[in-house]
Scaffold this motif. Structure first.
Motif, short mmCIF file in Angstrom:
data_model
loop_
_atom_site.label_atom_id
_atom_site.label_comp_id
_atom_site.label_asym_id
_atom_site.label_seq_id
_atom_site.Cartn_x
_atom_site.Cartn_y
_atom_site.Cartn_z
N ALA A 1 -28.42 -17.09 46.35
CA ALA A 1 -28.21 -17.58 47.72
C ALA A 1 -27.05 -18.55 47.71
N VAL A 2 -26.27 -18.51 48.79
CA VAL A 2 -25.17 -19.45 48.98
C VAL A 2 -25.49 -20.27 50.22
N ILE A 3 -25.52 -21.59 50.05
CA ILE A 3 -25.85 -22.50 51.16
C ILE A 3 -24.67 -23.42 51.39
N VAL A 4 -24.19 -23.47 52.64
CA VAL A 4 -23.08 -24.36 52.98
C VAL A 4 -23.52 -25.29 54.09
N PRO A 5 -23.11 -26.55 54.03
CA PRO A 5 -23.48 -27.50 55.09
C PRO A 5 -22.70 -27.23 56.37
N LEU A 6 -23.29 -27.57 57.48
CA LEU A 6 -22.64 -27.49 58.79
C LEU A 6 -22.39 -28.91 59.26
N GLU A 7 -21.14 -29.20 59.64
CA GLU A 7 -20.76 -30.56 59.99
C GLU A 7 -20.23 -30.64 61.42
N VAL A 8 -20.55 -31.74 62.06
CA VAL A 8 -20.02 -32.05 63.38
C VAL A 8 -19.51 -33.48 63.34
N ASP A 9 -18.21 -33.63 63.51
CA ASP A 9 -17.59 -34.95 63.51
C ASP A 9 -17.93 -35.74 62.25
N ARG B 1 -22.09 -22.51 70.86
CA ARG B 1 -21.48 -23.49 71.77
C ARG B 1 -22.52 -24.25 72.58
N ALA B 2 -23.78 -23.82 72.48
CA ALA B 2 -24.87 -24.55 73.14
C ALA B 2 -25.42 -25.65 72.24
N GLY B 3 -24.91 -25.75 71.00
CA GLY B 3 -25.43 -26.73 70.05
C GLY B 3 -26.43 -26.10 69.11
N LEU B 4 -26.83 -26.83 68.10
CA LEU B 4 -27.72 -26.31 67.07
C LEU B 4 -29.17 -26.64 67.43
N SER B 5 -29.90 -25.62 67.85
CA SER B 5 -31.31 -25.77 68.19
C SER B 5 -32.03 -24.50 67.74
N ARG B 6 -33.35 -24.49 67.84
CA ARG B 6 -34.09 -23.28 67.46
C ARG B 6 -33.67 -22.09 68.33
N GLU B 7 -33.50 -22.35 69.61
CA GLU B 7 -33.13 -21.25 70.51
C GLU B 7 -31.74 -20.71 70.20
N SER B 8 -30.76 -21.61 70.09
CA SER B 8 -29.39 -21.15 69.83
C SER B 8 -29.27 -20.53 68.45
N SER C 1 -19.32 -24.57 62.07
CA SER C 1 -19.15 -26.00 62.30
C SER C 1 -18.16 -26.25 63.43
N GLY C 2 -17.08 -25.46 63.47
CA GLY C 2 -16.10 -25.59 64.54
C GLY C 2 -16.71 -25.33 65.91
N GLN C 3 -17.57 -24.30 66.00
CA GLN C 3 -18.22 -24.00 67.27
C GLN C 3 -19.18 -25.12 67.67
N LEU C 4 -19.88 -25.68 66.69
CA LEU C 4 -20.80 -26.78 66.98
C LEU C 4 -20.05 -28.04 67.41
N GLU C 5 -18.87 -28.26 66.84
CA GLU C 5 -18.05 -29.40 67.27
C GLU C 5 -17.58 -29.21 68.71
N LEU C 6 -17.21 -27.98 69.06
CA LEU C 6 -16.83 -27.69 70.44
C LEU C 6 -18.00 -27.92 71.37
N ALA C 7 -19.21 -27.56 70.92
CA ALA C 7 -20.41 -27.80 71.73
C ALA C 7 -20.61 -29.29 71.96
N GLU C 8 -20.38 -30.10 70.92
CA GLU C 8 -20.51 -31.54 71.06
C GLU C 8 -19.47 -32.10 72.02
N LEU C 9 -18.24 -31.58 71.94
CA LEU C 9 -17.19 -32.01 72.86
C LEU C 9 -17.54 -31.65 74.30
N ASP C 10 -18.05 -30.42 74.49
CA ASP C 10 -18.46 -30.00 75.82
C ASP C 10 -19.55 -30.92 76.36
#
Length: 397
Positions: free
Chosen positions: A133-141, A54-61, A171-180
């Protein structure tokens, strides 16, 4: 149910269907036993990962969330990447960390889940157990902002479904982070705009008053000009959201020096402050507009003469503030609509206005902390507010 709620439900079902059958012996097999514990475990791990995401996608989060995501998936290793490279890795299979960004490239470009097997996974480490390996994209808006990759000894259809559902939940959590973040930026921009509404009438009257002393009392004019500069420097600075009651009172004092020069002895002003309240953090410019309003209604509308009283009391976990004038007052029915009408119609007669302060208090502390206006015809007006001594966690001094 919200999008993130559906994603979490699907995630739980996928986890129960993929991870738990391989670990079923870990749970007691009795009615409502291992299944209930598995559901709780899934939700608990998801809840542990959510605050970081919910803090967004960064190295720390990503670094904080990735270990919980690996627990959720139950795979040998998990990676989180951004659009420009690896953000975080969890698992002992670090021989593949250098490949993670390349593996994620196709998923980032296509916006679809990808399965990587065979030579593409060759790492040069003898006995490396990773076979897929299974790789899935993460989407925001609708924008791909990163990828989730799970590495394991085998790739099954169940694993693909599970990683896909986990990716949707992330992706849902990242979208909520963007909304916040968007909501916070909007509130901050609104608060800056509201704070900037310094009354042009006050500026004009102050400069006119100062000009009137230039010839008759140049020293007084110089002092008032310094007071005016001091006040405007405080009021127009690039302010933080919060200051202290002591600073607000200093601002009020500069304001009153200018108003006293204008009204002379017709303006009477008293203040009573509990020393314990001076250090209480308060929203920037929350007190001066109330004093300005009291002078406007207590003096200007009362033949140019009157008294304004400010009382600040220590009330345990809160500070209670009241600003009162002995002016003409107003009909209580009108007072009840004053704040809404002023805000909706943009009134305030050029000043910051009561609605400005009321709105900011409610935005920061909640609806229970708005202004309370007490008045009656012929009985003056008193405006009360209360502020918690502990400032909110998202504010700064």
């Amino acid at each position: 149910m919200s999008t993130s709620g559906w994603a979490l439900l699907c995630l739980t079902c996928a986890f129960l269907g993929f991870v738990l059958p391989r670990r079923r012996g870990e749970f007691p097999c009795h009615p409502g036993g291992w299944q209930d514990e598995a559901t709780f475990a899934t939700l608990h791990v998801a809840a542990m990962a959510a605050p970081s995401l919910r803090a967004g996608l960064s190295r720390e989060s990503a670094g904080e969330a990735v270990r919980h995501l690996r627990t959720l998936l139950g795979t040998g290793a998990v990676a989180l990447t951004g659009t420009d490279g690896l953000l975080a890795w969890d698992g002992a299979l670090e021989c593949h960390t250098g490949q993670a960004a390349g593996h994620a490239g196709t998923a980032l470009a296509s916006g679809r889940p990808q399965v990587v097997t065979g030579q593409s996974l060759a790492c040069g480490r003898p006995g490396c157990p990773v076979r897929g390996a299974v790789i899935v994209p993460l989407e925001v808006d609708g924008r791909v902002v990163g990828a989730l990759a799970a590495y394991d000894a085998e790739v099954s259809a169940a694993l693909v479904r599970t990683v896909t559902e986990v990716g949707r939940w992330v992706s849902g959590q990242l979208e909520l982070a963007e909304l916040d973040s968007s909501r916070r930026r909007a509130v901050e921009a609104e608060m800056r705009a509201l704070r900037a509404q310094i009354s042009p009438h006050f500026v004009y009257n102050s400069l006119t008053t100062i000009a009137s002393f230039v010839r008759t009392d140049p020293e007084r004019a110089r002092e008032l000009l310094v007071d005016f500069a001091d006040f405007t420097r405080y009021a127009l600075r690039r302010a933080r959201d919060f200051t202290t009651l002591a600073d607000e009172l200093h601002c009020v004092d500069r304001y009153l020096l200018l108003e006293r020069a204008r009204f002379g002895d017709r303006l009477r002003f008293t203040v009573r402050v509990a020393p314990e309240a001076l250090a209480v953090p308060v929203p920037f410019l929350c007190l001066q507009p109330l004093v300005e309003n009291a002078i406007k209604h207590g003096l200007v509308h009362n033949g140019g003469s009157g008294e304004v009283r400010v009382v600040i009391e220590d009330a345990g976990p809160e500070a209670h503030i009241s600003v009162e004038d002995d002016g003409l007052g107003m009909d209580p029915a009108h007072a009840r609509t004053l704040l809404d009408d002023e805000l909706r119609q943009g009134r305030g007669e050029g000043g910051i206005g009561l609605a400005n302060v009321d709105l900011r208090l409610r935005q920061i502390y909640g609806d229970d902390y708005g202004l309370v206006v007490e008045t009656a015809l012929g009985s003056g007006t008193r405006v009360r507010l209360r502020v918690p001594k502990a400032r909110p966690g998202n504010s700064s001094l």
